[in-house]
Design a protein around this motif. Sequence first.
Motif, PDB file in Angstrom:
ATOM      1  N   VAL A 125     119.350  27.745   5.660  1.00 54.57           N
ATOM      2  CA  VAL A 125     120.435  28.636   6.082  1.00 54.57           C
ATOM      3  C   VAL A 125     121.118  29.227   4.851  1.00 54.57           C
ATOM      4  CG1 VAL A 125     120.866  27.463   8.267  1.00 54.57           C
ATOM      5  CG2 VAL A 125     122.044  26.683   6.204  1.00 54.57           C
ATOM      6  N   ASP A 126     121.668  30.414   5.043  1.00 58.33           N
ATOM      7  CA  ASP A 126     122.409  31.077   3.972  1.00 58.33           C
ATOM      8  C   ASP A 126     123.816  30.493   3.913  1.00 58.33           C
ATOM      9  OD1 ASP A 126     122.964  32.757   1.909  1.00 58.33           O
ATOM     10  OD2 ASP A 126     122.923  34.608   3.082  1.00 58.33           O
ATOM     11  N   SER A 127     124.352  30.375   2.720  1.00 60.45           N
ATOM     12  CA  SER A 127     125.694  29.834   2.539  1.00 60.45           C
ATOM     13  C   SER A 127     126.327  30.502   1.327  1.00 60.45           C
ATOM     14  CB  SER A 127     125.632  28.312   2.327  1.00 60.45           C
ATOM     15  OG  SER A 127     125.254  28.004   0.990  1.00 60.45           O
ATOM     16  N   PRO A 128     127.629  30.316   1.107  1.00 60.84           N
ATOM     17  CA  PRO A 128     128.263  30.874  -0.087  1.00 60.84           C
ATOM     18  C   PRO A 128     127.628  30.378  -1.393  1.00 60.84           C
ATOM     19  CG  PRO A 128     129.925  30.222   1.494  1.00 60.84           C
ATOM     20  CD  PRO A 128     128.620  29.701   2.013  1.00 60.84           C
ATOM     21  N   LEU A 129     126.933  29.245  -1.320  1.00 64.69           N
ATOM     22  CA  LEU A 129     126.285  28.677  -2.503  1.00 64.69           C
ATOM     23  C   LEU A 129     124.817  29.081  -2.597  1.00 64.69           C
ATOM     24  CD1 LEU A 129     127.763  25.063  -2.369  1.00 64.69           C
ATOM     25  CD2 LEU A 129     128.551  26.993  -3.745  1.00 64.69           C
ATOM     26  N   GLY A 130     124.369  29.950  -1.686  1.00 64.70           N
ATOM     27  CA  GLY A 130     122.966  30.328  -1.659  1.00 64.70           C
ATOM     28  C   GLY A 130     122.280  29.686  -0.470  1.00 64.70           C
ATOM     29  N   TYR A 131     120.967  29.661  -0.506  1.00 62.87           N
ATOM     30  CA  TYR A 131     120.217  29.062   0.594  1.00 62.87           C
ATOM     31  C   TYR A 131     120.215  27.540   0.475  1.00 62.87           C
ATOM     32  CZ  TYR A 131     118.721  33.664   1.977  1.00 62.87           C
ATOM     33  OH  TYR A 131     118.726  34.969   2.411  1.00 62.87           O
ATOM     34  N   VAL A 132     120.578  26.882   1.561  1.00 63.91           N
ATOM     35  CA  VAL A 132     120.673  25.425   1.590  1.00 63.91           C
ATOM     36  C   VAL A 132     119.961  24.891   2.827  1.00 63.91           C
ATOM     37  CG1 VAL A 132     122.850  25.372   0.316  1.00 63.91           C
ATOM     38  CG2 VAL A 132     122.885  25.499   2.811  1.00 63.91           C
ATOM     39  N   ILE A 133     119.762  23.597   2.844  1.00 62.98           N
ATOM     40  CA  ILE A 133     119.072  22.937   3.947  1.00 62.98           C
ATOM     41  C   ILE A 133     120.063  22.584   5.058  1.00 62.98           C
ATOM     42  CG2 ILE A 133     117.700  20.930   4.626  1.00 62.98           C
ATOM     43  CD1 ILE A 133     116.212  22.889   2.830  1.00 62.98           C
ATOM     44  N   ASP A 134     119.691  22.924   6.286  1.00 62.64           N
ATOM     45  CA  ASP A 134     120.440  22.498   7.469  1.00 62.64           C
ATOM     46  C   ASP A 134     119.923  21.119   7.851  1.00 62.64           C
ATOM     47  OD1 ASP A 134     121.551  22.010   9.940  1.00 62.64           O
ATOM     48  OD2 ASP A 134     120.980  23.933  10.818  1.00 62.64           O
ATOM     49  N   PHE A 135     120.688  20.087   7.544  1.00 62.66           N
ATOM     50  CA  PHE A 135     120.213  18.719   7.731  1.00 62.66           C
ATOM     51  C   PHE A 135     119.926  18.393   9.194  1.00 62.66           C
ATOM     52  CE2 PHE A 135     122.979  18.221   3.826  1.00 62.66           C
ATOM     53  CZ  PHE A 135     121.909  18.223   2.955  1.00 62.66           C
ATOM     54  N   THR A 136     120.608  19.058  10.116  1.00 59.13           N
ATOM     55  CA  THR A 136     120.383  18.781  11.533  1.00 59.13           C
ATOM     56  C   THR A 136     118.997  19.227  11.982  1.00 59.13           C
ATOM     57  OG1 THR A 136     121.268  20.903  12.329  1.00 59.13           O
ATOM     58  CG2 THR A 136     122.843  19.121  11.959  1.00 59.13           C
ATOM     59  N   LYS A 137     118.372  20.151  11.219  1.00 59.88           N
ATOM     60  CA  LYS A 137     117.053  20.677  11.591  1.00 59.88           C
ATOM     61  C   LYS A 137     115.907  19.999  10.820  1.00 59.88           C
ATOM     62  CE  LYS A 137     118.698  23.873  14.350  1.00 59.88           C
ATOM     63  NZ  LYS A 137     118.669  25.295  13.941  1.00 59.88           N
ATOM     64  N   VAL A 138     116.241  19.149   9.877  1.00 59.40           N
ATOM     65  CA  VAL A 138     115.217  18.499   9.055  1.00 59.40           C
ATOM     66  C   VAL A 138     114.390  17.527   9.890  1.00 59.40           C
ATOM     67  CG1 VAL A 138     114.880  16.773   7.215  1.00 59.40           C
ATOM     68  CG2 VAL A 138     116.382  18.737   6.835  1.00 59.40           C
ATOM     69  N   LEU A 139     113.081  17.542   9.653  1.00 61.94           N
ATOM     70  CA  LEU A 139     112.184  16.546  10.239  1.00 61.94           C
ATOM     71  C   LEU A 139     111.484  15.814   9.098  1.00 61.94           C
ATOM     72  CD1 LEU A 139     110.440  18.505  13.148  1.00 61.94           C
ATOM     73  CD2 LEU A 139     112.404  16.964  13.294  1.00 61.94           C
ATOM     74  N   ALA A 181     127.773   3.671  -2.845  1.00 63.42           N
ATOM     75  CA  ALA A 181     129.013   3.264  -2.184  1.00 63.42           C
ATOM     76  C   ALA A 181     130.038   4.389  -2.254  1.00 63.42           C
ATOM     77  CB  ALA A 181     129.576   2.002  -2.830  1.00 63.42           C
ATOM     78  N   GLY A 182     130.655   4.677  -1.111  1.00 59.89           N
ATOM     79  CA  GLY A 182     131.697   5.688  -1.048  1.00 59.89           C
ATOM     80  C   GLY A 182     131.200   7.102  -0.828  1.00 59.89           C
ATOM     81  N   PHE A 183     129.900   7.326  -0.873  1.00 62.78           N
ATOM     82  CA  PHE A 183     129.350   8.672  -0.695  1.00 62.78           C
ATOM     83  C   PHE A 183     128.902   8.898   0.744  1.00 62.78           C
ATOM     84  CE2 PHE A 183     128.951   8.175  -5.278  1.00 62.78           C
ATOM     85  CZ  PHE A 183     129.281   9.443  -5.734  1.00 62.78           C
ATOM     86  N   ASP A 184     128.945  10.161   1.153  1.00 65.53           N
ATOM     87  CA  ASP A 184     128.389  10.531   2.450  1.00 65.53           C
ATOM     88  C   ASP A 184     126.876  10.600   2.341  1.00 65.53           C
ATOM     89  OD1 ASP A 184     130.897  10.759   3.551  1.00 65.53           O
ATOM     90  OD2 ASP A 184     131.007  12.934   3.308  1.00 65.53           O
ATOM     91  N   VAL A 185     126.193  10.138   3.384  1.00 66.71           N
ATOM     92  CA  VAL A 185     124.733  10.206   3.413  1.00 66.71           C
ATOM     93  C   VAL A 185     124.274  10.793   4.735  1.00 66.71           C
ATOM     94  CG1 VAL A 185     124.408   8.289   1.806  1.00 66.71           C
ATOM     95  CG2 VAL A 185     124.502   7.824   4.266  1.00 66.71           C
ATOM     96  N   GLU A 186     123.163  11.518   4.694  1.00 65.57           N
ATOM     97  CA  GLU A 186     122.510  12.052   5.881  1.00 65.57           C
ATOM     98  C   GLU A 186     121.366  11.098   6.239  1.00 65.57           C
ATOM     99  OE1 GLU A 186     123.828  14.727   7.195  1.00 65.57           O
ATOM    100  OE2 GLU A 186     125.076  15.350   5.509  1.00 65.57           O
ATOM    101  N   VAL A 187     121.196  10.838   7.537  1.00 66.14           N
ATOM    102  CA  VAL A 187     120.270   9.780   7.944  1.00 66.14           C
ATOM    103  C   VAL A 187     119.298  10.289   9.012  1.00 66.14           C
ATOM    104  CG1 VAL A 187     120.063   7.426   8.800  1.00 66.14           C
ATOM    105  CG2 VAL A 187     122.105   8.096   7.512  1.00 66.14           C
ATOM    106  N   TRP A 188     118.011   9.997   8.791  1.00 59.46           N
ATOM    107  CA  TRP A 188     116.964  10.302   9.763  1.00 59.46           C
ATOM    108  C   TRP A 188     116.152   9.033  10.024  1.00 59.46           C
ATOM    109  CZ3 TRP A 188     118.077  13.135   5.444  1.00 59.46           C
ATOM    110  CH2 TRP A 188     118.535  14.451   5.644  1.00 59.46           C
ATOM    111  N   ALA A 189     115.609   8.936  11.224  1.00 61.07           N
ATOM    112  CA  ALA A 189     114.764   7.780  11.563  1.00 61.07           C
ATOM    113  C   ALA A 189     113.628   8.222  12.467  1.00 61.07           C
ATOM    114  CB  ALA A 189     115.587   6.691  12.241  1.00 61.07           C
TER     115      ALA A 189
END
Length: 213
Positions: free
Chosen positions: A93-107, A183-191
């Motif tokens: 997806v396009d963002s103010p920082l350029g093209y980035v990954i949409d984590f909700t769509k990652v497989l 520790a203390g960081f946000d993480v994205e999780v897939w299973a």
Amino acid sequence: MAIFEKGILGGFSGKVGNVVGSRWRGKDVMRSLPQRGKYTPTPKQLEQREKFKAVILFLTPIISVVSLYFGNRQGDKSRFNIATSYHLKEAVVDSPLGYVIDFTKVLISKGDLRGLDRGAVSAAAGQTLNFSWADNSGQGNASPFDELIVVVYAPDLDTFYTNLSVDTRDATSGSVTLPAFMAGFDVEVWASFNKPDTNLAAISTYLGRVTMV
């Protein structure tokens, strides 16, 4: 390109002036050197390059996972190629920082094995992630002995954690311990689930973002 018969000097290989000689399908051929010119990529080409860069940077650290469990090879297309194609089409997806990954769509995997039912994740002390799911063994090709795959990504650290054998499907729960520096960081999780000793896996499930304790 021109084909020539051997004269008194015979065929040649290599560059002579602006002509290159070589063998092609058993024949001596000559071709002129390509002319170099100024080439300016179109905005669409630049856009595609940036999307491709975002996808490759994201997938390369988990190439060992997608190369095992992302679909089936198609001719000369590897599983990594197929995963790259999917994410280019669906997960950038396009963002103010350029093209980035949409984590909700990652497989992280894509296959015909039965996936997670009622999958959930939560954080606990000691950089631990606790997973739970329903035992759907016997549904379709699901087996009690299928193994849970977990992939975790910390965007701020640009770091992945992977575990291809957390526990079996019939266990209905399992946990992993992440490195202390997460520790203390946000993480994205897939299973997902895989069938041991095969490349068969499920379509993975995005379990969301979790803040590590």
